[in-house]
Write a protein that holds these residues in place. Structure first.
Motif, PDB file in Angstrom:
ATOM      1  N   ARG A 247       0.856  -1.193   0.000  1.00 20.32           N
ATOM      2  CA  ARG A 247       0.000   0.000   0.000  1.00 20.32           C
ATOM      3  C   ARG A 247       0.892   1.243   0.000  1.00 20.32           C
ATOM      4  N   THR A 248       1.202   1.719  -1.178  1.00 16.92           N
ATOM      5  CA  THR A 248       2.159   2.819  -1.297  1.00 16.92           C
ATOM      6  C   THR A 248       1.528   4.198  -1.108  1.00 16.92           C
ATOM      7  N   GLU A 249       0.244   4.333  -1.328  1.00 17.24           N
ATOM      8  CA  GLU A 249      -0.411   5.637  -1.171  1.00 17.24           C
ATOM      9  C   GLU A 249      -1.123   5.774   0.166  1.00 17.24           C
ATOM     10  N   GLN A 250      -1.200   4.737   0.904  1.00 16.40           N
ATOM     11  CA  GLN A 250      -1.864   4.788   2.200  1.00 16.40           C
ATOM     12  C   GLN A 250      -0.878   5.186   3.294  1.00 16.40           C
ATOM     13  N   ILE A 251      -1.338   6.028   4.197  1.00 15.49           N
ATOM     14  CA  ILE A 251      -0.529   6.411   5.346  1.00 15.49           C
ATOM     15  C   ILE A 251      -0.607   5.275   6.372  1.00 15.49           C
ATOM     16  N   GLN A 252       0.517   4.663   6.611  1.00 15.52           N
ATOM     17  CA  GLN A 252       0.589   3.569   7.574  1.00 15.52           C
ATOM     18  C   GLN A 252       1.201   4.081   8.878  1.00 15.52           C
ATOM     19  N   SER A 253       0.996   3.364   9.926  1.00 15.04           N
ATOM     20  CA  SER A 253       1.460   3.845  11.226  1.00 15.04           C
ATOM     21  C   SER A 253       1.862   2.687  12.115  1.00 15.04           C
ATOM     22  N   PHE A 254       2.682   3.008  13.072  1.00  9.97           N
ATOM     23  CA  PHE A 254       3.045   2.083  14.136  1.00  9.97           C
ATOM     24  C   PHE A 254       3.284   2.915  15.397  1.00  9.97           C
ATOM     25  N   ALA A 255       3.388   2.248  16.510  1.00 13.76           N
ATOM     26  CA  ALA A 255       3.500   2.937  17.800  1.00 13.76           C
ATOM     27  C   ALA A 255       4.844   2.630  18.429  1.00 13.76           C
ATOM     28  N   VAL A 256       5.445   3.652  19.022  1.00 11.63           N
ATOM     29  CA  VAL A 256       6.699   3.515  19.765  1.00 11.63           C
ATOM     30  C   VAL A 256       6.405   3.839  21.229  1.00 11.63           C
ATOM     31  N   GLY A 257       6.832   2.971  22.095  1.00  4.35           N
ATOM     32  CA  GLY A 257       6.675   3.217  23.522  1.00  4.35           C
ATOM     33  C   GLY A 257       5.447   2.600  24.151  1.00  4.35           C
ATOM     34  N   TYR A 258       4.561   2.057  23.348  1.00  7.96           N
ATOM     35  CA  TYR A 258       3.369   1.437  23.920  1.00  7.96           C
ATOM     36  C   TYR A 258       2.761   0.500  22.889  1.00  7.96           C
ATOM     37  N   THR A 259       1.951  -0.413  23.386  1.00 11.19           N
ATOM     38  CA  THR A 259       1.174  -1.309  22.538  1.00 11.19           C
ATOM     39  C   THR A 259      -0.275  -0.866  22.604  1.00 11.19           C
TER      40      THR A 259
END
Length: 623
Positions: A343-355
């Motif tokens: 998915r190249t046009e979708q804004i993806q995300s992940f979290a740092v410091g918490y689940t």
């Protein structure tokens, strides 16, 4: 012949038990997950073989009982042996009770063992592909598993042949598990051989496959129990044992797939489905039908559709071949060409410091003193504590005070170069997460706790985004960091830490409030004093100007009186006299008398007159 079959079942039981114990010892000795899963499968074979052997003994006892009763009936007559109650045929009654109650219960127990064993082995293997083989023990384990496979194959093949020739339904379950166990031991040996051949995850994935096999056996057992409830009962037809596994039989004899299917259909529907024209045609043209289905499957892999907002890389024989944009594309059939979508046009995300925790995120208000989500603690600098330490002893001045802080940092990114994202690094998303965690740790260690908690969030977020982007560019990840947010910043959610931190923050707020109140009081006092001084100064200036102006006016008036006096001195004096008289008697009553040649009598009323405003008063009577 029945006694020899019973002995064959007992031999199968002994072989299965001995090889299970040996395989379990090998799995412990070598630390092989595949060998452990194979030993679990062999344990099922031991249990099934024991139950089938025990049922053979019951049927043998029933057969001996019937022969004995027939001989007695022939020699002594039939009058004493016409009773049909259970007491007359104890062996037959024991066999019927066994098949009625014990066999279904054993089938349910077998289902629990298969499902529970598969689940337990799956979770014991862990979530990631790792090898647990002990160094130097793999070769011995490989050799022993190969020997076990050979022994099980010999005994299993012999028993399967005997069961088929003698049509012994009770010998089939144990024989099928023995022969399937031979293949399972061979597969476990191949897993260990794969590890020795520099494929470190081979043992792990073989164990995963055997866990799925146990799960498949459990599903088959469930279906067998459900079908048994709706199976038509045909009088005189002997039922298959509920604990006989068709999956194990297919593993033991793949060539008997159609025979097993035919027997299953005949058994379930109560008539010869295997003799219909459709079944016979499918059996004769099985290879052609399989080839047609396989060709259709390959043709279906030649067309690929890339959705909007996606890009895909195509590999031909394991090498990059190009990039596919959204739309329909043709390619060579699988496995020559393989397509991987992103998915190249979708804004993806992940979290740092918490689940992320769905339950805590759904709450409207969350206090930082209450644990929420799965948070991590980071080290952060404390400049105020450092300044206090520098003013103390030398040891305290040399130390660098740090604190603990918990932050929730969502990082949003977008794939900008799909080639770099796929081929420059393995597992790029995990790598980006690791890089972001490293940059966050570095940044917080060099920052100030009070700035991060108060006014420095925006600058910290911008600095983090730039540092994470620089690290991603250095590793050629092909990703753009769109947003880095600092939210939910607070000290660790420990009761003592929370209470202490609240006291410190309360003292700091009280100190700032006292300073601001003093400054406000100073501003108010200074303003009032300045206003009073300004008022006094202006009043003095006004009085001074008034007095000076009056004196100037008086001097000018005297200067102007001189010409008038010189022009008519007597008139001027009389005029000044009258003006002074008027000013002095302005509040007195005056009477003007003309006394020349008059005889008037003048009467003066000297009584004081009441003022008109007093005459209009009204008196109100009050009770």
């Amino acid at each position: 012949m029945q006694r020899s079959t019973q002995k064959n079942g007992l031999v199968n039981l002994a072989v299965a038990l001995a090889i299970f114990i040996a395989a379990q010892a090998v799995s412990v000795y070598a630390g092989s997950l595949a060998a452990q899963a194979a030993s679990a499968f062999l344990l099922l074979g031991v249990i099934v073989t024991f139950v089938s052997w025990f049922q053979m003994r019951l049927e043998e006892n029933e057969r001996a009982e019937k022969l004995e009763l027939d001989e007695l009936a022939t020699s002594r007559g039939t009058s004493l042996f016409d009773a049909k109650d259970a007491g007359s045929f104890p062996a037959q009654h024991a066999r019927e009770q066994f098949e009625k109650y014990f066999v279904p219960g054993f089938a349910i127990l077998l289902l629990i063992l298969e499902a529970g064993g598969g689940w337990l082995l799956w979770h014991l293997g862990g979530k990631t592909a790792t090898t647990t083989l002990r160094a130097g023990h793999a070769t011995a384990a490989l050799s022993l598993l190969a020997i076990f496979s050979l022994l099980l194959f010999l005994f299993g093949r012999f028993s399967v042949t005997i069961a088929r020739l003698e049509n012994n339904r009770l010998l089939r379950p144990g024989a099928g598990f023995l022969l399937a166990g031979a293949y399972v031991c061979a597969i476990a040996a191949l897993g260990i051989a794969g590890v020795e051949a520099k494929f470190p995850h081979a043992d792990f994935w073989v164990a995963r496959g055997l866990c799925l096999l146990l799960g498949l056996l459990a599903v088959e057992n469930v279906l067998t129990l459900l079908l048994e409830m709706y199976r038509p009962r045909v009088k005189g037809k002997i039922a298959r044992p509920l604990y006989e596994s068709r999956v194990a039989g297919i593993l033991a004899q793949p060539e008997s797939l159609f025979t097993t299917a035919a027997q299953t259909l005949d058994y379930q529907f109560g008539f010869k489905v295997s003799e219909t024209w459709f079944f016979q045609a499918a059996r004769k043209n099985l290879l052609v039908l399989a080839l047609i289905q396989f060709a259709a499957l390959l043709i279906s892999t030649m067309v690929v559709f890339i959705d909007a907002g996606e890009q895909a890389v195509i590999e031909r024989s394991g090498k990059p071949h190009g990039i596919l944009e959204p739309g329909a594309h043709f390619k060579l059939p699988w496995p020559v060409d393989k397509v991987y979508r992103f998915r190249t046009e979708q804004i993806q995300s992940f979290a740092v410091g918490y689940t992320p925790d769905a339950q805590s995120e759904a709450m409207n208000t969350i206090l930082w003193t209450v644990p929420h989500a799965n948070e991590e603690n980071f080290l952060v600098g404390n400049h105020l504590a450092e300044e206090s330490a520098q003013s103390g002893t030398n040891d305290a001045a040399n130390s660098k005070p740090v604190g603990l802080i918990t932050v929730s940092i969502p990082v949003q990114f977008q794939i900008t170069n799909i080639t770099d994202w796929v081929y420059q690094n393995g597992q790029p998303e995990d790598l980006l997460h690791s890089l972001a965690t490293r940059e966050v740790t570095r940044f917080l260690a060099g920052s100030d706790l009070n700035e991060i908690l108060t006014h420095g969030r925006a600058e910290a977020a911008a600095g983090l985004r730039e540092s994470i982007q620089a690290s991603a560019n250095e590793r050629h990840l092909g990703a753009k960091i769109v947003f880095v947010g600092l939210q939910d910043i607070h000290p660790p959610t420990d009761k003592e830490v929370a209470a202490t931190y609240e006291k410190v923050i309360g003292a700091e707020q009280s100190r700032l409030a006292a300073i601001l109140n003093a400054e406000a009081r100073a501003i108010q006092t200074n303003a009032i004093a300045g206003a009073a001084a300004f008022t006094l100064t202006n009043v003095a200036d006004a009085n001074r100007i008034t007095m000076v102006t009056a004196k100037y006016a008086q001097a000018a008036l005297f200067t102007n009186q001189i010409p008038a006096f010189l022009a008519a001195p007597s008139v001027y004096r009389e005029r000044l006299y009258l003006q002074a008289f008027n000013d002095a008697t302005k509040d007195a009553k005056k009477y003007v008398l003309f006394v020349t040649n008059t005889q008037d009598v003048i009467v003066f009323d000297l009584a004081e007159k009441v003022r008109a405003d007093l005459q209009n008063l009204s008196i109100t009577n009050t009770p």
